[in-house]
Write an enzyme that holds these catalytic residues in place. Structure first.
Site, PDB file in Angstrom:
ATOM      1  N   CYS A  29       0.833  -1.208   0.000  1.00  0.00           N
ATOM      2  CA  CYS A  29       0.000   0.000   0.000  1.00  0.00           C
ATOM      3  C   CYS A  29       0.873   1.267   0.000  1.00  0.00           C
ATOM      4  CB  CYS A  29      -0.890  -0.032   1.246  1.00  0.00           C
ATOM      5  SG  CYS A  29      -1.757   1.495   1.599  1.00  0.00           S
ATOM      6  N   CYS A  32       0.152   4.059   2.519  1.00  0.00           N
ATOM      7  CA  CYS A  32       0.445   3.690   3.904  1.00  0.00           C
ATOM      8  C   CYS A  32       1.811   4.196   4.350  1.00  0.00           C
ATOM      9  CB  CYS A  32       0.376   2.167   4.075  1.00  0.00           C
ATOM     10  SG  CYS A  32      -1.275   1.482   3.832  1.00  0.00           S
TER      11      CYS A  32
END
Length: 106
Positions: A29, A32
């Site tokens: 991700c 993230c």
């Protein structure tokens, strides 16, 4: 920041004596990464008033499933073992600071 697992979630988050921000993330991700950096800085800023922990959703799917985490990053704020706030998606550090500050006197 402390990494929390399915096995340690209850002791670390639900039984905490202060508000806890749980950052649900995964290696794959990209948003993230920036969120993690902001959270680490905010953890230092808030000190003992707020705890910030992380949950790798790939390694700990039971916890992510239990709290209905469908998108990453997701941050849940727990006070007294209950979810009192959530943020889904990457946000600027100032937005996160304001959102977390609301729960300090809860």
């Amino acid at each position: 920041m402390t990494a929390v697992t399915d096995a340690t979630f209850a002791d670390t988050v639900l039984a905490a004596d202060r508000p806890v921000v749980v950052d649900f993330w995964a290696d794959w991700c990209p948003p993230c990464v920036g969120t993690s950096r902001h959270l680490a800085e905010l953890a230092d800023e808030f000190g003992d008033r707020l705890r910030v922990v992380t949950v790798d959703t790939d390694a700990n799917p039971a916890t992510a499933r239990a709290y209905g985490v469908m998108s990453l990053p997701t941050m849940l704020v727990f006070v007294g073992g209950e979810v009192v706030g959530s943020i889904v998606g990457a946000r600027p550090k100032n937005h996160l600071r304001l959102a977390f500050t609301r729960h300090l006197d809860a």
